[in-house]
Write an enzyme that holds these catalytic residues in place. Sequence first.
Site, PDB file in Angstrom:
ATOM      1  N   ASP A 108      25.615  -4.070 -23.195  1.00 34.70           N
ATOM      2  CA  ASP A 108      25.873  -3.170 -24.307  1.00 34.70           C
ATOM      3  C   ASP A 108      25.173  -1.816 -24.162  1.00 34.70           C
ATOM      4  OD1 ASP A 108      27.325  -3.657 -26.744  1.00 34.70           O
ATOM      5  OD2 ASP A 108      25.451  -3.036 -27.726  1.00 34.70           O
ATOM      6  N   HIS A 142      10.289   2.238 -32.330  1.00 40.12           N
ATOM      7  CA  HIS A 142      10.728   3.556 -32.815  1.00 40.12           C
ATOM      8  C   HIS A 142       9.884   4.024 -34.007  1.00 40.12           C
ATOM      9  CE1 HIS A 142      13.960   2.863 -30.150  1.00 40.12           C
ATOM     10  NE2 HIS A 142      14.814   2.291 -30.963  1.00 40.12           N
ATOM     11  N   HIS A 169      13.904   5.380 -26.683  1.00 40.33           N
ATOM     12  CA  HIS A 169      14.773   6.566 -26.647  1.00 40.33           C
ATOM     13  C   HIS A 169      14.526   7.525 -27.813  1.00 40.33           C
ATOM     14  CE1 HIS A 169      17.371   4.303 -29.428  1.00 40.33           C
ATOM     15  NE2 HIS A 169      17.957   5.434 -29.710  1.00 40.33           N
ATOM     16  N   LYS A 171      12.777  -0.969 -24.153  1.00 41.74           N
ATOM     17  CA  LYS A 171      12.122  -1.686 -25.247  1.00 41.74           C
ATOM     18  C   LYS A 171      13.023  -2.816 -25.728  1.00 41.74           C
ATOM     19  CE  LYS A 171      13.679  -1.303 -28.932  1.00 41.74           C
ATOM     20  NZ  LYS A 171      14.929  -1.293 -29.717  1.00 41.74           N
ATOM     21  N   ARG A 207      25.411 -10.334 -14.060  1.00 41.42           N
ATOM     22  CA  ARG A 207      25.719 -11.762 -13.900  1.00 41.42           C
ATOM     23  C   ARG A 207      27.178 -12.003 -13.602  1.00 41.42           C
ATOM     24  NH1 ARG A 207      22.506 -16.238 -17.043  1.00 41.42           N
ATOM     25  NH2 ARG A 207      20.470 -15.293 -16.897  1.00 41.42           N
ATOM     26  N   LYS A 234      26.721   0.311 -21.415  1.00 41.67           N
ATOM     27  CA  LYS A 234      28.039   0.852 -21.778  1.00 41.67           C
ATOM     28  C   LYS A 234      27.919   1.952 -22.825  1.00 41.67           C
ATOM     29  CE  LYS A 234      29.931  -3.335 -22.235  1.00 41.67           C
ATOM     30  NZ  LYS A 234      30.808  -4.455 -22.444  1.00 41.67           N
ATOM     31  N   LYS A 259      14.625  12.218 -28.337  1.00 42.02           N
ATOM     32  CA  LYS A 259      15.435  12.991 -29.290  1.00 42.02           C
ATOM     33  C   LYS A 259      14.780  14.354 -29.519  1.00 42.02           C
ATOM     34  CE  LYS A 259      17.143   8.916 -31.740  1.00 42.02           C
ATOM     35  NZ  LYS A 259      18.579   8.893 -31.824  1.00 42.02           N
ATOM     36  N   LYS A 271      19.646  -2.272 -41.125  1.00 44.88           N
ATOM     37  CA  LYS A 271      21.044  -2.225 -40.683  1.00 44.88           C
ATOM     38  C   LYS A 271      21.936  -2.406 -41.896  1.00 44.88           C
ATOM     39  CE  LYS A 271      20.657  -3.087 -35.948  1.00 44.88           C
ATOM     40  NZ  LYS A 271      20.832  -1.850 -35.235  1.00 44.88           N
ATOM     41  N   LYS A 323      23.953   6.315 -42.115  1.00 46.22           N
ATOM     42  CA  LYS A 323      23.000   6.536 -41.028  1.00 46.22           C
ATOM     43  C   LYS A 323      22.111   7.707 -41.411  1.00 46.22           C
ATOM     44  CE  LYS A 323      22.596   7.033 -36.052  1.00 46.22           C
ATOM     45  NZ  LYS A 323      21.819   5.845 -35.778  1.00 46.22           N
TER      46      LYS A 323
HETATM   47  C1  BG6 Z   1      17.980   0.659 -30.533  1.00 42.18           C
HETATM   48  C2  BG6 Z   1      18.107  -0.631 -31.295  1.00 42.18           C
HETATM   49  O1  BG6 Z   1      16.730   0.736 -29.902  1.00 42.18           O
HETATM   50  O2  BG6 Z   1      18.118   1.750 -31.422  1.00 42.18           O
HETATM   51  C3  BG6 Z   1      19.425  -0.693 -32.035  1.00 42.18           C
HETATM   52  O3  BG6 Z   1      18.016  -1.716 -30.400  1.00 42.18           O
HETATM   53  C4  BG6 Z   1      19.612   0.537 -32.893  1.00 42.18           C
HETATM   54  O4  BG6 Z   1      19.516  -1.858 -32.837  1.00 42.18           O
HETATM   55  C5  BG6 Z   1      19.372   1.801 -32.084  1.00 42.18           C
HETATM   56  O5  BG6 Z   1      20.940   0.523 -33.404  1.00 42.18           O
HETATM   57  C6  BG6 Z   1      19.355   3.002 -32.988  1.00 42.18           C
HETATM   58  O6  BG6 Z   1      19.328   4.142 -32.193  1.00 42.18           O
HETATM   59  P1  BG6 Z   1      19.833   5.518 -32.768  1.00 42.18           P
HETATM   60  O7  BG6 Z   1      19.527   6.498 -31.693  1.00 42.18           O
HETATM   61  O8  BG6 Z   1      21.303   5.365 -33.029  1.00 42.18           O
HETATM   62  O9  BG6 Z   1      19.075   5.731 -34.029  1.00 42.18           O
END
Ligand code: BG6
Length: 501
Positions: A31, A255, A193, A163, A61, A34, A197, A355, A360
């Site tokens: 995931d 995060h 990540h 992570k 795999r 991709k 940002k 979630k 968002k």
């Molecule tokens: C990832 C999490 O590290 O960060 C995901 O595993 C989450 O569950 C994602 O959706 C959120 O990243 P962003 O950049 O969309 O806030």
Amino acid sequence: MDLDMKTLCDPIGIEVNTQPFILIIFGGGGDLSKKKLLPALYNLFKLDKLNNDSYILSYGRKNRTQAEYRTLVKTSIESSFKEIEIDVEDSFLEKFNYVNGNSEKLEGIESINKYVCKFKDINKYQIIFYLATPPTLAKNILKLIQNLDLCDKPFKKKIIIEKPFGIDTVSAINLNDNLHKIFKEDEIYRIDHYLGKETVQNILFFRFGNSIFEPLWNRSFIDHIQITVAEDIGIGSRGNFYEKAGVLKDIIQNHMMQLIALVSMEPPTNFEADCIRDEKVKIFKNISSMSEEYMTENLVLGQYGPGKIKQKDIAGYRNEKNVDSNSNVGTFFSGKFHIDNWRWAGVPFYVRAGKRLNKKLTEIVITFKTPPLKLFGNTCRDILANELIFSIQPEEKISLSINMKYPGVDNYPHPVEMNFNYSKLDTISLTAYERLIVDCIKGDLTLFARQDGIEEMWKFMDPIVEYFNKINFKFPNYSAGDWGPKESKLLMKKDDRKWKI
Ligand code: BG6
């Protein structure tokens, strides 16, 4: 009121790296690859930021042919970008090869060796291993890497690891030990990540590049800080992973802790990787540990049930694929944290992540104290506190709210906002993954987590995980599309404050 950005000097843009590389991705069909990694590599390639003499080998795999894997890469690119330049895409796809194997059985070593040994002057390349896999696979993959001989020639190697780093303090220490059997600390790039940002990086620039804010950045002037990492999406096809991680290990331990550190750390003595990371570690060490009693009063865990988001019916967490129908895993967390140091004593940090929330939204709100006297009479009872907001997504902006007098004979306060919005800048900015890949190739560790920081974050998180594990929750306790359980809304109300949204 909008503030334009005028640069004092010409930005030099993103340097092109000249060193060629061979990237070996573990979990190249997963995931994360991709959605994030493959599109990021494509965009860097399109922007001409990668050395053209670079190649990618994906390990997975599934038994796939070369052509099938390239089709997966193509689909990933085409679902991430509206416009594709076919020539660029074709040359990019040619860079990919695929090897299949089960890392638990150390399969595929020969194929990887063979692939690498085909390069004549191997020592001109840096070899970057990328673990885009769940933490449970790391141990076996590292063993596999340790067994590669890669033609027994000297070459520069690095590893990027995703992570969560481990699943608790003990496993994080083990993971670090295993990493250090093969790599030196400065060859290890632990990706969070959020650190890539642009607006997150701007927190430090904003704080330490403007002398007007730093004197106010402490308990004397700041009333409280709110940090929200809200997502409207669910867990998609990641049920297996999420059932083990939940919101605490997926977002809060990494995060969220990074955001807390950037907003609260002391100024580093310079902008080098280790100076910045030293200051962050001090914060991780100083976030107050909590008694069970405190946790009961001030922490909230939630799980979404069915609901509606943007008028669409949404299934509850327990009905998601690969999720236990009685799952006790949290998809929402909110809590009141404190940092035990001179600067922050007594200032609450309200944090919240989840979630299937209403929308968002990732933002940090710094709320300053209100003026000491209500000078303007009754009409002014409700003068609002100044707020500085770092909006990280979906909008990337920084805004400061200030109070002005509304024109007229009465003393009406009128809050206005001063905004700096990234979308108004006419420049190319890289996505978080693009930026972090470039930094790894360049060898800049500033935006990556360090071993001691990871361990400190787990030491803070372990007791919280343990505490929630003991509770028999009546989940679900919030509907998809809401802002979390009612206890979360009450959390700030008890202190006579409220969530910004
Ligand atoms: C990832 C999490 O590290 O960060 C995901 O595993 C989450 O569950 C994602 O959706 C959120 O990243 P962003 O950049 O969309 O806030």
